[in-house]
Design an enzyme around this catalytic site. Structure first.
Site, PDB file in Angstrom:
ATOM      1  N   PRO A   1      10.060  17.370 -18.330  1.00  0.00           N
ATOM      2  CA  PRO A   1      10.259  16.353 -17.304  1.00  0.00           C
ATOM      3  C   PRO A   1       9.273  16.488 -16.147  1.00  0.00           C
ATOM      4  CG  PRO A   1      11.897  18.083 -17.094  1.00  0.00           C
ATOM      5  CD  PRO A   1      11.105  18.407 -18.317  1.00  0.00           C
TER       6      PRO A   1
ATOM      7  N   TYR B   1       1.436  -0.745 -11.919  1.00  0.00           N
ATOM      8  CA  TYR B   1       2.578  -0.994 -12.824  1.00  0.00           C
ATOM      9  C   TYR B   1       3.586  -1.980 -12.250  1.00  0.00           C
ATOM     10  CZ  TYR B   1       1.137   3.873 -13.825  1.00  0.00           C
ATOM     11  OH  TYR B   1       0.449   5.019 -14.054  1.00  0.00           O
TER      12      TYR B   1
ATOM     13  N   CYS C   1      -9.128  -2.721   0.714  1.00  0.00           N
ATOM     14  CA  CYS C   1      -9.722  -4.045   0.547  1.00  0.00           C
ATOM     15  C   CYS C   1      -9.404  -4.626  -0.821  1.00  0.00           C
ATOM     16  CB  CYS C   1     -11.232  -3.959   0.749  1.00  0.00           C
ATOM     17  SG  CYS C   1     -11.630  -3.393   2.384  1.00  0.00           S
TER      18      CYS C   1
HETATM   19  N1  LLP Z   1       4.921  15.177 -21.329  1.00  0.00           N
HETATM   20  C1  LLP Z   1       3.869  14.426 -21.671  1.00  0.00           C
HETATM   21  C2  LLP Z   1       3.129  14.752 -22.878  1.00  0.00           C
HETATM   22  C3  LLP Z   1       3.491  13.340 -20.881  1.00  0.00           C
HETATM   23  O1  LLP Z   1       2.460  12.595 -21.240  1.00  0.00           O
HETATM   24  C4  LLP Z   1       4.217  13.044 -19.704  1.00  0.00           C
HETATM   25  C5  LLP Z   1       3.837  11.936 -18.839  1.00  0.00           C
HETATM   26  C6  LLP Z   1       5.309  13.869 -19.372  1.00  0.00           C
HETATM   27  C7  LLP Z   1       5.641  14.922 -20.212  1.00  0.00           C
HETATM   28  C8  LLP Z   1       6.141  13.652 -18.135  1.00  0.00           C
HETATM   29  O2  LLP Z   1       6.795  12.439 -18.172  1.00  0.00           O
HETATM   30  P1  LLP Z   1       7.834  12.035 -17.015  1.00  0.00           P
HETATM   31  O3  LLP Z   1       9.041  12.926 -17.137  1.00  0.00           O
HETATM   32  O4  LLP Z   1       7.157  12.219 -15.713  1.00  0.00           O
HETATM   33  O5  LLP Z   1       8.158  10.608 -17.303  1.00  0.00           O
HETATM   34  N2  LLP Z   1       1.556   7.489 -13.978  1.00  0.00           N
HETATM   35  C9  LLP Z   1       2.726   6.887 -14.609  1.00  0.00           C
HETATM   36  C10 LLP Z   1       3.426   7.855 -15.517  1.00  0.00           C
HETATM   37  C11 LLP Z   1       2.528   8.428 -16.555  1.00  0.00           C
HETATM   38  C12 LLP Z   1       3.247   9.417 -17.430  1.00  0.00           C
HETATM   39  C13 LLP Z   1       2.267  10.200 -18.225  1.00  0.00           C
HETATM   40  N3  LLP Z   1       2.840  11.191 -19.063  1.00  0.00           N
HETATM   41  C14 LLP Z   1       3.645   6.366 -13.526  1.00  0.00           C
HETATM   42  O6  LLP Z   1       3.349   6.528 -12.344  1.00  0.00           O
HETATM   43  O7  LLP Z   1       4.664   5.746 -13.818  1.00  0.00           O
END
Ligand code: LLP
Length: 447
Positions: free
Chosen positions: A290, A333, A360
């Site tokens: 997470p 997003y 900008c």
């Molecule tokens: N493991 C892997 C292989 C991942 O690619 C990611 C996130 C995570 C774990 C963690 O996921 P989380 O628990 O944070 O959902 N920039 C985007 C989110 C990109 C997520 C990329 N990978 C946003 O701001 O919504």
């Protein structure tokens, strides 16, 4: 705005976080300012560990891409979580913070030979391998260094979770992982088993981010275990561990209904044990990664209100001193956030305004249609739930320096990332000799 973590409202109507008055923090450290509620961050880590303690030998791995600094590595280490890094830069951060390499998992869909070597030499715990070419690169690096690589394969399980398409990763048409359907995943297992310097420990998948249902996680667990059985029949190999990635969503705005950490954990634990027993397999260790659901609710960004521009009959723009450079998520997003005026927490909403950044770009809007007390220049605006993918994705468009980050903990604020200066912005700029003028040449000599 919903209060989170240690947030409370002081007698003067000021927002407090971690026992600190945010209006004072804005004055003392300047704005924009990222604040991390350390107590809340630690509490989220503990909830994750406790929720998975029911499963035998489960492991919670914090996804550093959400937010990583050297101080955050210390907190994560103290809370007993492992760490997922996705680049040489994140790995360097962890190593410089003294994070134990034996708890580091290395992700990335195009690791360079230099990154692979750096990780091998550091003695990290796992390479999370994305593709056959990477397997080949790792195999070569093990031969060159004489070190063994311990790996898991990242699978694309063909699961579509309902989230924004930019953060969906489990579907077959994805740049990440070994697709199961096409036979590449099985080929990956075969090649990993045949490489002398490589030890294959398990399978991984990550189906996406900001997910509000538990069912896709259960489906992913099932798909990975079904593949494990196919791989066993073909090769005799049995995974010791399965890693289900991250993805649990969080509450940003009204209408967001993420499952609790406990519901998420129970769903996964049950899906893995039921499927394993159905398939007649030994229950593997469960790992999760997470990011957002640990750190997002612990972060708040403070801004100072500048121009308030009313376009009669159309809308009122309230401009703040940050924007898409410190929070790219709304522009990228269409992400939504709540907002509050940190120095007017006792006042009732009196208007609907749009909070605009100072970059900008017309798309540089942080919040559309926020109900707020009347905002005035000099007010301190707080946007909560900005702990994940905010500082981590911050940038210098328009050459605005990136904000400082502080932790607040039991009444004590501490800087964990200094505010960038104008000098920092030009630190790596070079004026080639043919463009230099007399005065810059003599300045260069003096430096
Ligand atoms: N493991 C892997 C292989 C991942 O690619 C990611 C996130 C995570 C774990 C963690 O996921 P989380 O628990 O944070 O959902 N920039 C985007 C989110 C990109 C997520 C990329 N990978 C946003 O701001 O919504």
């Amino acid at each position: 705005m919903r209060l989170r973590g240690t947030m409370e409202i002081g007698s003067q109507g000021h927002l407090f976080i971690g026992g600190c008055d945010t209006v004072d923090l804005a004055r003392r450290y300047g704005t924009p300012l990222y604040i991390i509620d350390e107590e809340h961050l630690r509490a989220r880590c503990r909830r994750y560990r406790e929720a998975f303690a029911r499963a035998d030998n489960a492991e919670v791995i914090y996804a550093g891409k959400a937010f990583l600094t050297t101080a955050i590595c210390r907190v994560i280490e103290e809370e007993g979580l492992s760490l997922d890094v996705a680049s040489g830069g994140e790995l360097h951060t962890a190593l410089r913070a003294g994070f134990p390499p034996s708890r580091i998992y290395f992700h990335g869909n195009n690791k360079s030979p230099a990154e692979i070597r750096m990780a091998l030499e550091a003695g990290i715990h796992r390479f999370m391998v994305d593709n056959l070419y990477e397997l080949e690169l790792i195999s070569r690096a093990t031969q060159a260094t004489g070190r063994k690589a311990h790996i898991c394969l990242r699978l694309t399980p063909g699961i579509e979770a309902h989230t924004h398409k930019y953060i969906m990763t489990g579907q077959i048409d994805s740049k990440f992982g070994f697709p199961i359907e096409t036979g590449q995943a099985l080929e990956g297992v075969r090649q990993a088993l045949a490489s002398p310097g490589i030890e294959l420990h398990g399978l991984h998948c990550h189906i996406g981010s900001q997910i509000f249902e538990t069912a896709p996680f259960a489906a992913a667990a099932r798909a990975v275990l079904e593949f494990a059985r196919v791989a066993y029949q073909a090769t005799g190999w049995v995974p010791e561990e399965i890693n289900l990635g991250g993805g649990l969503g969080v509450y940003y705005v009204e209408g967001d209904t993420p499952p609790s950490i406990e519901d998420y954990a129970n769903t996964i634990i049950e899906a893995v044990s039921e499927t394993a027993s159905e398939l007649g397999m030994k229950v593997p260790r469960i790992l999760v990664e997470p990011g957002r659901s640990i750190v997002s609710p612990a972060g708040t960004t403070l801004y100072t209100v500048g121009a308030v521009k009313e376009i009669r009959g159309v809308r009122t723009y309230v401009t703040v001193d940050g924007g898409m450079g410190d929070n790219l998520r709304p522009a990228l997003y269409q992400a939504r956030y709540e907002a509050a005026i940190a120095n007017k927490m006792h006042d009732l909403p009196a208007c609907t305004v749009t909070i605009a950044g100072k970059y900008c770009e017309s798309g540089d809007i942080l919040v559309w249609d926020a109900g707020l007390p009347l905002p005035e220049p000099g007010d301190i605006l707080a946007i909560p739930c900005t702990g994940a993918y905010n500082y981590a994705m911050a940038m210098n468009y328009n050459r605005f320096p990136r904000p400082a980050v502080i932790t607040v903990y039991r009444g004590q604020p501490d800087v964990i990332v200094m505010r960038e200066s104008y000098e920092d912005l030009i630190r790596n700029d070079v004026i080639p000799a043919r463009l230099q003028r007399e005065e810059t040449r003599s300045r260069a000599v003096r430096a």
